[in-house]
Design an enzyme around this catalytic site. Structure first.
Site, PDB file in Angstrom:
ATOM      1  N   PHE A  20       0.734  -1.372  -0.139  1.00 60.44           N
ATOM      2  CA  PHE A  20       0.030   0.128   0.183  1.00 60.44           C
ATOM      3  C   PHE A  20       0.958   1.149   0.037  1.00 60.44           C
ATOM      4  O   PHE A  20       0.649   2.179   0.715  1.00 60.44           O
ATOM      5  CB  PHE A  20      -0.693  -0.131   1.118  1.00 60.44           C
ATOM      6  CG  PHE A  20      -1.965  -1.282   1.296  1.00 60.44           C
ATOM      7  CD1 PHE A  20      -2.798  -1.277   0.451  1.00 60.44           C
ATOM      8  CD2 PHE A  20      -1.651  -2.310   2.043  1.00 60.44           C
ATOM      9  CE1 PHE A  20      -3.737  -2.399   0.335  1.00 60.44           C
ATOM     10  CE2 PHE A  20      -2.592  -3.439   2.277  1.00 60.44           C
ATOM     11  CZ  PHE A  20      -3.640  -3.340   1.440  1.00 60.44           C
ATOM     12  N   GLY A  47       4.169  -1.784  10.901  1.00 61.51           N
ATOM     13  CA  GLY A  47       3.430  -1.972   9.588  1.00 61.51           C
ATOM     14  C   GLY A  47       4.029  -2.597   8.348  1.00 61.51           C
ATOM     15  O   GLY A  47       4.218  -1.740   7.580  1.00 61.51           O
ATOM     16  N   GLY A  76      -3.058  -8.505   9.987  1.00 58.61           N
ATOM     17  CA  GLY A  76      -3.639  -7.480   9.008  1.00 58.61           C
ATOM     18  C   GLY A  76      -4.731  -6.580   9.926  1.00 58.61           C
ATOM     19  O   GLY A  76      -5.061  -6.882  11.222  1.00 58.61           O
ATOM     20  N   ASP A 142       2.934   3.265   9.937  1.00 53.78           N
ATOM     21  CA  ASP A 142       1.907   2.776   8.860  1.00 53.78           C
ATOM     22  C   ASP A 142       1.525   1.556   9.345  1.00 53.78           C
ATOM     23  O   ASP A 142       1.320   0.545   8.477  1.00 53.78           O
ATOM     24  CB  ASP A 142       2.916   2.577   7.618  1.00 53.78           C
ATOM     25  CG  ASP A 142       1.954   2.518   6.300  1.00 53.78           C
ATOM     26  OD1 ASP A 142       1.028   2.985   6.506  1.00 53.78           O
ATOM     27  OD2 ASP A 142       2.555   1.904   5.406  1.00 53.78           O
ATOM     28  N   HIS A 145      -5.120   1.773  11.360  1.00 51.40           N
ATOM     29  CA  HIS A 145      -5.588   3.126  11.087  1.00 51.40           C
ATOM     30  C   HIS A 145      -6.746   3.404  12.045  1.00 51.40           C
ATOM     31  O   HIS A 145      -7.446   4.644  11.732  1.00 51.40           O
ATOM     32  CB  HIS A 145      -5.981   3.153   9.673  1.00 51.40           C
ATOM     33  CG  HIS A 145      -4.766   3.228   8.725  1.00 51.40           C
ATOM     34  ND1 HIS A 145      -3.622   3.239   9.145  1.00 51.40           N
ATOM     35  CD2 HIS A 145      -4.711   3.386   7.387  1.00 51.40           C
ATOM     36  CE1 HIS A 145      -2.889   3.486   8.356  1.00 51.40           C
ATOM     37  NE2 HIS A 145      -3.501   3.379   7.107  1.00 51.40           N
ATOM     38  N   HIS A 170       2.432   7.988   7.753  1.00 52.97           N
ATOM     39  CA  HIS A 170       1.887   7.546   6.225  1.00 52.97           C
ATOM     40  C   HIS A 170       0.044   7.804   6.599  1.00 52.97           C
ATOM     41  O   HIS A 170      -0.410   7.662   7.381  1.00 52.97           O
ATOM     42  CB  HIS A 170       1.981   6.152   5.796  1.00 52.97           C
ATOM     43  CG  HIS A 170       1.606   6.052   4.219  1.00 52.97           C
ATOM     44  ND1 HIS A 170       0.958   4.874   3.723  1.00 52.97           N
ATOM     45  CD2 HIS A 170       1.847   6.990   3.325  1.00 52.97           C
ATOM     46  CE1 HIS A 170       0.958   5.283   2.569  1.00 52.97           C
ATOM     47  NE2 HIS A 170       1.251   6.258   2.267  1.00 52.97           N
ATOM     48  N   ASP A 171      -0.493   8.102   5.385  1.00 53.04           N
ATOM     49  CA  ASP A 171      -1.989   7.930   5.391  1.00 53.04           C
ATOM     50  C   ASP A 171      -2.623   9.149   5.882  1.00 53.04           C
ATOM     51  O   ASP A 171      -3.620   9.135   6.774  1.00 53.04           O
ATOM     52  CB  ASP A 171      -2.672   6.764   5.745  1.00 53.04           C
ATOM     53  CG  ASP A 171      -2.252   5.633   4.946  1.00 53.04           C
ATOM     54  OD1 ASP A 171      -2.299   5.541   3.833  1.00 53.04           O
ATOM     55  OD2 ASP A 171      -1.626   4.644   5.515  1.00 53.04           O
TER      56      ASP A 171
HETATM   57  N1  SAH Z   1       3.693  -0.561   4.985  1.00 46.09           N
HETATM   58  C1  SAH Z   1       3.031  -1.694   4.250  1.00 46.09           C
HETATM   59  C2  SAH Z   1       1.439  -1.290   4.497  1.00 46.09           C
HETATM   60  C3  SAH Z   1       1.119  -1.682   6.189  1.00 46.09           C
HETATM   61  S1  SAH Z   1      -0.643  -1.993   6.159  1.00 46.09           S
HETATM   62  C4  SAH Z   1       3.237  -1.283   2.682  1.00 46.09           C
HETATM   63  O1  SAH Z   1       4.211  -0.474   2.574  1.00 46.09           O
HETATM   64  O2  SAH Z   1       2.391  -1.835   2.306  1.00 46.09           O
HETATM   65  C5  SAH Z   1      -0.576  -2.075   7.970  1.00 46.09           C
HETATM   66  C6  SAH Z   1      -0.333  -3.402   8.678  1.00 46.09           C
HETATM   67  O3  SAH Z   1      -0.207  -3.060  10.228  1.00 46.09           O
HETATM   68  C7  SAH Z   1      -0.891  -4.622   8.531  1.00 46.09           C
HETATM   69  O4  SAH Z   1       0.029  -5.624   7.691  1.00 46.09           O
HETATM   70  C8  SAH Z   1      -1.165  -4.803  10.099  1.00 46.09           C
HETATM   71  O5  SAH Z   1      -1.020  -6.337  10.276  1.00 46.09           O
HETATM   72  C9  SAH Z   1      -0.236  -4.170  10.531  1.00 46.09           C
HETATM   73  N2  SAH Z   1      -0.887  -3.889  12.198  1.00 46.09           N
HETATM   74  C10 SAH Z   1      -1.944  -3.197  12.487  1.00 46.09           C
HETATM   75  N3  SAH Z   1      -2.106  -2.946  13.479  1.00 46.09           N
HETATM   76  C11 SAH Z   1      -0.965  -3.413  14.179  1.00 46.09           C
HETATM   77  C12 SAH Z   1      -0.547  -3.557  15.751  1.00 46.09           C
HETATM   78  N4  SAH Z   1      -1.348  -2.996  16.513  1.00 46.09           N
HETATM   79  N5  SAH Z   1       0.723  -4.095  15.938  1.00 46.09           N
HETATM   80  C13 SAH Z   1       1.460  -4.576  14.805  1.00 46.09           C
HETATM   81  N6  SAH Z   1       0.825  -4.544  13.421  1.00 46.09           N
HETATM   82  C14 SAH Z   1      -0.385  -3.741  13.210  1.00 46.09           C
HETATM   83 MG    MG Z   2      -0.185   3.201   4.714  1.00 40.02          MG
END
Ligand code: SAH
Ligand code: MG
Length: 215
Positions: A20, A47, A76, A142, A145, A170-171
């Site tokens: 993403f 992330g 995820g 990242d 959300h 990000h975002d």
């Molecule tokens: N940086 C990635 C996108 C990350 S998507 C890219 O460049 O494509 C967000 C990720 O955050 C997901 O894989 C999800 O499993 C993770 N995530 C969400 N909440 C989390 C948490 N509390 N602890 C660890 N990982 C988390």
């Molecule tokens: Mg992102």
């Protein structure tokens, strides 16, 4: 001076990876990582997903002789679960019936030839932050959300950014019509703390520098 750019084979691996992170923002992320890596401290990502952005941090870390650390439970985020907008059935473990992005992440990193420059931590971000002792040159947020996850990432990791290091988020969408507001709220909080000063904006990617102690 032109912004640092990733090696051509890194850029190709990044573009081929599932994930993403759009290219424009990826290049801005790389430039921030390359600058922060000069502090000689680890670059930390919350992330990982399938490693798309991790590749960029890894390349910057390799160049500077440091390391990228990437944290994810690999199950995820809310919006990536079955039935939700960002779900990808290819990253479901059929045996346990839950998402598992770790195998895809490992293949991505292997293909990019960057395994030696990354420490992957499988766990929940706040739990990892609690046992993490040292300073880092950069924190890249990242992960989840929701307000709960984004604030926990900020509270757990922002204090670990070394003086002069970078906090990258990000975002960040100031207009709710463009996306969820949790990362934006965290970004405002970082600025209001006066511990961080904005240095770059590229689409939804915000780069802040640690310039004060107040967190
Ligand atoms: N940086 C990635 C996108 C990350 S998507 C890219 O460049 O494509 C967000 C990720 O955050 C997901 O894989 C999800 O499993 C993770 N995530 C969400 N909440 C989390 C948490 N509390 N602890 C660890 N990982 C988390
Ligand atoms: Mg992102």
């Amino acid at each position: 001076m032109a912004a640092a750019a990733p090696a051509p084979e890194t850029l190709a691996a990044f573009e081929a990876a599932k994930g993403f992170m759009p290219v424009r923002e990826g290049l801005a992320l790389y430039a921030a990582a390359a600058e922060a890596a000069r502090l000689g401290l680890p670059l930390l990502e919350v992330g990982t997903y399938c490693g798309r952005s991790t590749i960029l941090l890894a390349d910057a870390a390799r160049e500077a002789g440091t390391v990228a650390v990437t944290v994810d439970h690999h199950r995820g985020s809310e919006e990536q679960q079955p039935g939700w907008e960002y779900h990808d059935p290819e990253v479901v473990d059929p045996e346990v019936g839950a998402m598992d992005t770790l195998p895809t992440f490992r293949r991505t990193l292997h293909r990019a030839g960057l395994e030696d420059h990354v420490i992957a931590v499988v766990g929940r971000s706040p739990q990892v932050a609690r046992v993490w002792a040292g300073e880092v040159g950069m924190v890249f947020i990242d992960g989840g959300h929701t307000d709960e996850h984004a604030s926990a990432d900020y509270e757990g990791w922002a204090p670990r950014v070394a003086d002069g290091g970078l906090l990258v988020i990000h975002d960040v969408f100031p207009d709710p019509a463009d996306g969820g507001q949790a990362p934006y709220r965290v970004y405002l909080r970082a600025l209001e703390s006066r511990a961080f000063t904005e240095v770059a904006v590229t689409d939804s990617l915000r780069v802040l520098r640690r310039t004060g102690a107040g967190i």
